[in-house]
Design a protein around this motif. Structure first.
Motif, PDB file in Angstrom:
ATOM      1  N   SER A  69       0.827  -1.208   0.000  1.00 56.17           N
ATOM      2  CA  SER A  69       0.000   0.000   0.000  1.00 56.17           C
ATOM      3  C   SER A  69       0.861   1.256   0.000  1.00 56.17           C
ATOM      4  O   SER A  69       0.624   2.196  -0.769  1.00 56.17           O
ATOM      5  CB  SER A  69      -0.932   0.013   1.213  1.00 56.17           C
ATOM      6  OG  SER A  69      -1.932  -0.963   1.096  1.00 56.17           O
ATOM      7  N   TYR A 163      -4.338   4.355  -0.961  1.00 52.59           N
ATOM      8  CA  TYR A 163      -4.390   3.023  -0.358  1.00 52.59           C
ATOM      9  C   TYR A 163      -4.181   3.113   1.155  1.00 52.59           C
ATOM     10  O   TYR A 163      -3.426   3.955   1.647  1.00 52.59           O
ATOM     11  CB  TYR A 163      -3.319   2.115  -0.972  1.00 52.59           C
ATOM     12  CG  TYR A 163      -3.591   1.727  -2.402  1.00 52.59           C
ATOM     13  CD1 TYR A 163      -4.334   0.585  -2.710  1.00 52.59           C
ATOM     14  CD2 TYR A 163      -3.116   2.496  -3.458  1.00 52.59           C
ATOM     15  CE1 TYR A 163      -4.596   0.224  -4.023  1.00 52.59           C
ATOM     16  CE2 TYR A 163      -3.375   2.152  -4.777  1.00 52.59           C
ATOM     17  CZ  TYR A 163      -4.110   1.021  -5.057  1.00 52.59           C
ATOM     18  OH  TYR A 163      -4.381   0.675  -6.353  1.00 52.59           O
ATOM     19  N   ASP A 164      -4.863   2.259   1.887  1.00 57.65           N
ATOM     20  CA  ASP A 164      -4.754   2.219   3.344  1.00 57.65           C
ATOM     21  C   ASP A 164      -3.409   1.575   3.716  1.00 57.65           C
ATOM     22  O   ASP A 164      -3.217   0.373   3.546  1.00 57.65           O
ATOM     23  CB  ASP A 164      -5.914   1.405   3.927  1.00 57.65           C
ATOM     24  CG  ASP A 164      -5.934   1.410   5.448  1.00 57.65           C
ATOM     25  OD1 ASP A 164      -4.893   1.678   6.066  1.00 57.65           O
ATOM     26  OD2 ASP A 164      -7.006   1.124   6.022  1.00 57.65           O
ATOM     27  N   GLU A 165      -2.501   2.375   4.245  1.00 56.86           N
ATOM     28  CA  GLU A 165      -1.152   1.887   4.523  1.00 56.86           C
ATOM     29  C   GLU A 165      -1.070   1.008   5.763  1.00 56.86           C
ATOM     30  O   GLU A 165      -0.033   0.409   6.047  1.00 56.86           O
ATOM     31  CB  GLU A 165      -0.185   3.072   4.608  1.00 56.86           C
ATOM     32  CG  GLU A 165      -0.093   3.807   3.268  1.00 56.86           C
ATOM     33  CD  GLU A 165       0.917   4.941   3.255  1.00 56.86           C
ATOM     34  OE1 GLU A 165       1.641   5.111   4.263  1.00 56.86           O
ATOM     35  OE2 GLU A 165       0.979   5.653   2.232  1.00 56.86           O
ATOM     36  N   MET A 167      -2.976  -1.591   5.922  1.00 57.81           N
ATOM     37  CA  MET A 167      -3.304  -2.917   5.392  1.00 57.81           C
ATOM     38  C   MET A 167      -2.076  -3.500   4.691  1.00 57.81           C
ATOM     39  O   MET A 167      -1.837  -3.254   3.504  1.00 57.81           O
ATOM     40  CB  MET A 167      -4.498  -2.827   4.436  1.00 57.81           C
ATOM     41  CG  MET A 167      -5.775  -2.343   5.106  1.00 57.81           C
ATOM     42  SD  MET A 167      -7.239  -2.483   4.030  1.00 57.81           S
ATOM     43  CE  MET A 167      -7.500  -4.279   4.049  1.00 57.81           C
ATOM     44  N   ARG A 168      -1.323  -4.291   5.407  1.00 58.10           N
ATOM     45  CA  ARG A 168      -0.100  -4.882   4.860  1.00 58.10           C
ATOM     46  C   ARG A 168      -0.233  -6.386   4.626  1.00 58.10           C
ATOM     47  O   ARG A 168       0.709  -7.029   4.171  1.00 58.10           O
ATOM     48  CB  ARG A 168       1.088  -4.614   5.793  1.00 58.10           C
ATOM     49  CG  ARG A 168       1.414  -3.143   5.962  1.00 58.10           C
ATOM     50  CD  ARG A 168       2.734  -2.925   6.669  1.00 58.10           C
ATOM     51  NE  ARG A 168       3.859  -3.521   5.956  1.00 58.10           N
ATOM     52  CZ  ARG A 168       5.138  -3.303   6.253  1.00 58.10           C
ATOM     53  NH1 ARG A 168       5.450  -2.495   7.244  1.00 58.10           N
ATOM     54  NH2 ARG A 168       6.100  -3.891   5.585  1.00 58.10           N
ATOM     55  N   GLU A 172      -5.980  -4.869   0.342  1.00 60.31           N
ATOM     56  CA  GLU A 172      -5.896  -3.410   0.329  1.00 60.31           C
ATOM     57  C   GLU A 172      -6.463  -2.813  -0.956  1.00 60.31           C
ATOM     58  O   GLU A 172      -7.021  -1.706  -0.943  1.00 60.31           O
ATOM     59  CB  GLU A 172      -4.446  -2.945   0.534  1.00 60.31           C
ATOM     60  CG  GLU A 172      -3.503  -3.150  -0.636  1.00 60.31           C
ATOM     61  CD  GLU A 172      -3.140  -4.604  -0.881  1.00 60.31           C
ATOM     62  OE1 GLU A 172      -2.875  -4.959  -2.045  1.00 60.31           O
ATOM     63  OE2 GLU A 172      -3.130  -5.392   0.089  1.00 60.31           O
ATOM     64  N   ASP A 173      -6.369  -3.542  -2.056  1.00 62.56           N
ATOM     65  CA  ASP A 173      -6.920  -3.027  -3.312  1.00 62.56           C
ATOM     66  C   ASP A 173      -8.447  -3.014  -3.258  1.00 62.56           C
ATOM     67  O   ASP A 173      -9.094  -2.060  -3.712  1.00 62.56           O
ATOM     68  CB  ASP A 173      -6.421  -3.840  -4.518  1.00 62.56           C
ATOM     69  CG  ASP A 173      -6.482  -5.341  -4.301  1.00 62.56           C
ATOM     70  OD1 ASP A 173      -6.957  -5.783  -3.234  1.00 62.56           O
ATOM     71  OD2 ASP A 173      -6.062  -6.073  -5.204  1.00 62.56           O
ATOM     72  N   GLU A 175     -10.350  -2.741  -0.522  1.00 59.59           N
ATOM     73  CA  GLU A 175     -10.770  -1.666   0.380  1.00 59.59           C
ATOM     74  C   GLU A 175     -10.634  -0.303  -0.309  1.00 59.59           C
ATOM     75  O   GLU A 175     -11.496   0.579  -0.145  1.00 59.59           O
ATOM     76  CB  GLU A 175      -9.933  -1.717   1.659  1.00 59.59           C
ATOM     77  CG  GLU A 175     -10.448  -0.862   2.801  1.00 59.59           C
ATOM     78  CD  GLU A 175     -10.038   0.594   2.678  1.00 59.59           C
ATOM     79  OE1 GLU A 175     -10.819   1.470   3.094  1.00 59.59           O
ATOM     80  OE2 GLU A 175      -8.931   0.860   2.149  1.00 59.59           O
TER      81      GLU A 175
END
Length: 291
Positions: A69, A163-165, A167-168, A172-173, A175
């Motif tokens: 992300s 992108y929500d960083e 979410m690792r 994430e794509d 969301e």
């Protein structure tokens, strides 16, 4: 003048495939592109490959490992294009994707995401074609209905916050697409397999599916107001899903293989029950003896 397309390729330890991925970006017949590779803390082998291909690309950004992300956001911030195409470093596009995606954007103002069918390249050498659903936010609330490597506008990325960083671990794509579409717009699917996805046993997607309920909870809670507003349609969806699972379970019970197996194992179950009864009687008599 043609709109500029920025192709962003985050890379982490993909020295085996990154060159093919970059070459597929450079081979687009749509001429007005830039290619930005973000090295997300790769190993020495991958860094050697990146150094070799650096003269062929627009920009190489190097950072410590911060996750996909963050790598995508860093690349998009550095992009000059009106349109963004994120490409995974172990996958590759067919040469016509960008030109066909841009044509969709120019002809359909309501479209915010352009995706396509994908060739799933299996490790045994075979391949199957996958077709995402596309559509509006109602589809994306249930599941990701576009490929993670889809095209969108940079201005829409900026408006929804990127992108929500946090979410690792995957999803994430999906969301990101929820936030991209929650205030309107839709995802268009090009009905051609213009993307090639390596379906590896240790891929990020496989790892994400192993903890999918944890990731689903994160998405549902983060967008709880959206899910509340669409509670009725969600209930109908989950009930249909449960019903489908029960129907499949009944089919399995009625299959001849199950019936044969059930009959073959019947004597063993009978013996097991008898043995259990004997053990109970023995335990009871032993207990009485002790009294």
């Amino acid at each position: 003048m043609k709109q500029l397309v920025s192709i962003i390729i985050p890379c982490y330890n993909d020295g085996q495939y990154i060159e093919q991925s970059v070459n597929s970006a450079l081979a687009q017949i749509y001429s007005n592109i830039e290619v930005i590779v973000v090295d997300d803390g790769s190993n020495a082998v991958t860094k050697d490959v990146l150094k070799k291909i650096e003269p062929t690309i627009t920009k190489l950004i190097t950072q410590s490992n911060q996750g996909q992300s963050t790598a995508r956001n860093v690349g998009i911030r550095a992009a000059n294009g009106e349109y963004i195409l994120v490409l995974d470093s172990d996958d590759f596009f067919e040469p016509t994707f960008c030109s066909k995606a841009i044509a969709v954007f120019l002809n359909k103002k309501e479209v915010k995401i352009v995706t396509c069918q994908a060739n799933l390249l299996l490790e045994n050498g075979s391949k199957v074609v996958y077709t995402p659903k596309g559509g509006t936010i109602s589809n994306f609330m249930i599941s990701n209905s576009a490929l993670g490597t889809s095209m969108f506008k940079k201005k829409d990325w900026k408006v929804c916050g990127g992108y929500d960083e946090n979410m690792r671990k995957g999803f994430e794509d999906w969301e990101f697409f929820i936030r991209l579409l929650k205030n309107g717009g839709e995802a268009e699917v090009i009905e051609e397999p213009l993307y090639n996805y390596r379906k590896k046993n240790n891929s990020t997607t496989v790892k994400a599916n192993q903890i999918k309920y944890e990731l689903l909870q994160y998405i549902y809670v983060k967008h709880i107001e959206l899910y509340k507003e669409n509670c009725e349609s969600l209930i109908r969806h989950f009930l249909r899903k449960i019903e489908g699972e029960e129907i499949e379970k009944l089919k399995n019970l009625n299959r001849i293989e199950y019936k044969i197996g059930f009959n073959i194992l019947r004597p063993f179950r009978f013996i097991k029950r008898k043995f259990k009864i004997i053990k109970i009687k023995y335990a009871a008599s032993h207990f009485n003896y002790c009294l």
